[in-house]
Design a protein around this motif. Structure first.
Motif, PDB file in Angstrom:
ATOM      1  N   SER A   1      47.374  -1.961  42.900  1.00  0.00           N
ATOM      2  CA  SER A   1      47.653  -0.646  44.568  1.00  0.00           C
ATOM      3  C   SER A   1      46.516  -0.780  45.486  1.00  0.00           C
ATOM      4  O   SER A   1      45.341  -1.453  45.382  1.00  0.00           O
TER       5      SER A   1
ATOM      6  N   PHE B   1      49.683   2.730  49.685  1.00  0.00           N
ATOM      7  CA  PHE B   1      49.953   3.368  48.875  1.00  0.00           C
ATOM      8  C   PHE B   1      48.987   4.799  48.397  1.00  0.00           C
ATOM      9  O   PHE B   1      47.584   5.190  49.173  1.00  0.00           O
TER      10      PHE B   1
ATOM     11  N   GLN C   1      50.654   8.836  45.811  1.00  0.00           N
ATOM     12  CA  GLN C   1      52.122   9.051  46.575  1.00  0.00           C
ATOM     13  C   GLN C   1      52.206   7.394  46.677  1.00  0.00           C
ATOM     14  O   GLN C   1      51.460   6.474  47.292  1.00  0.00           O
ATOM     15  N   LEU C   2      53.239   6.918  46.432  1.00  0.00           N
ATOM     16  CA  LEU C   2      53.286   5.823  46.447  1.00  0.00           C
ATOM     17  C   LEU C   2      53.666   4.944  47.679  1.00  0.00           C
ATOM     18  O   LEU C   2      53.705   3.531  47.631  1.00  0.00           O
TER      19      LEU C   2
ATOM     20  N   GLU D   1      57.074   1.759  47.178  1.00  0.00           N
ATOM     21  CA  GLU D   1      57.772   2.199  46.852  1.00  0.00           C
ATOM     22  C   GLU D   1      59.123   1.417  46.867  1.00  0.00           C
ATOM     23  O   GLU D   1      60.119   1.412  45.353  1.00  0.00           O
ATOM     24  N   ASN D   2      59.250   0.819  47.551  1.00  0.00           N
ATOM     25  CA  ASN D   2      60.624   0.062  47.670  1.00  0.00           C
ATOM     26  C   ASN D   2      59.963  -1.872  47.740  1.00  0.00           C
ATOM     27  O   ASN D   2      60.465  -2.577  48.158  1.00  0.00           O
TER      28      ASN D   2
END
Ligand code: AMP
Length: 299
Positions: free
Chosen positions: A8, A78, A97-98, A102-103
């Motif tokens: 991250s 992130f 919260q990604l 996320e994608n």
């Protein structure tokens, strides 16, 4: 010799009994790269949103971190929020919260595919797996994880553990993964699952390693004033792997020395907010803490 780092790249909001810091820089890959940069070249992989400050990457580059593997996408970076107990003995995740993670499907630049060591730092295990599949044979692989990913995708985390050569986890995760109730027995059990080297980090107490069946322990450097423990585990991993990447061979001596470096760097992290402090740590401070811990062991 370089260390590839994926993980991250984040904004963190941190609450301690003394302070609250909103949206400061954080993320496993930032802490790990900053720490590893004191020992070897680093290749950083990850994604940020349009909200992330470019000058942070300029700082990383000035310390020899290649940031060409970091994508910038439209959307939010992130975000993680955590609250520490007054004695820093535990913490609670309040929000994750990604965002653009996320994608995200990482594609390694060609020049990133054969580092000395690839560190699959803390992030979703499917992303760790995507990076693993793009590495050239012969790359030494290492991984970390966190309770969130063990809760969300336990099977894949265990599949990755079977494939990597080095596993670094904290004591809570190690005990959760093995149902053992002591960090050393957990490390021994994890070492039967595939990795040649298992490190279990124990916060301020230090860390244990099991290398080819042989255990070793290094105590933590005594810190009197903890400010923010965030990123200590990631920085430990960065220093441990950076130090290993700088060695001619990964033997018992090199592993034990890396464990002491990991503790030395992590002790500094907890005295500061944000990964910039890790980046700016001086060679002298690292060595002083390394020698202090070594003397604790070498009676
Ligand atoms: P550590 O204190 O070493 O466990 O690392 C905390 C850092 O990891 C923070 O800067 C967070 O941004 C990041 N982080 C927190 N939760 C996660 C997660 N589930 N996956 C990846 N990174 C995370």
């Amino acid at each position: 010799m370089s260390v590839l780092v994926i993980g991250s790249i984040a904004f963190d909001t941190i609450e301690t009994s003394q302070a609250r810091k909103e949206r400061i820089l954080g993320g496993a890959a930032n802490f790990a790269s900053a720490a590893a940069s004191h020992f070897s070249k680093v290749q950083l992989v990850g994604i940020v949103g349009s909200d992330y400050p470019e000058d942070w990457f300029a700082k990383l580059r000035s310390r020899g971190v290649d940031t060409s593997g970091v994508e910038r996408a439209r959307g939010k970076s992130f975000f993680w929020e955590g609250r520490y107990a007054p004695d820093f003995g535990s913490r609670e995740t309040l929000d994750t919260q990604l965002g653009v993670f996320e994608n995200y499907s990482p594609t390694l630049p060609r020049s990133y595919r054969s580092p000395a060591i690839a560190f699959l730092g803390n992030i979703a295990p499917d992303l760790q797996s995507t990076v693993l599949s793009q590495l050239e044979p012969g790359t030494v692989t290492a991984m970390d994880t966190m309770n969130l990913w063990l809760d969300m995708n336990r099977d894949l985390v265990f599949q990755l553990v079977e494939k990597v050569e080095i596993l670094l986890v904290n004591d809570e995760e190690a005990m959760d993964m093995t149902s053992e109730c002591h960090p050393m027995s957990a490390a021994r059990k994890l070492a039967t699952m595939g990795p040649r080297i298992v490190v279990v980090k124990m916060g301020g107490h230090g860390a244990v390693v099991v290398h080819e069946g042989k255990p070793f322990f290094a105590p933590g450097y005594p810190v009197e004033l903890v400010v923010d423990p965030t990123g200590a585990g990631d920085s430990f991993a960065g220093a441990f792997l950076g130090s290993l990447a700088a060695e001619r061979q990964i033997d018992r001596r090199a592993v034990n020395r890396a464990l002491v470096y990991g503790n030395a760097v992590a002790s500094y992290v907890v005295e500061h907010f944000e990964p910039a402090a890790v980046l700016e740590m001086t060679r002298r401070t690292i060595l002083e803490r390394f020698i202090y811990i070594r003397e604790l062991i070498d009676y």
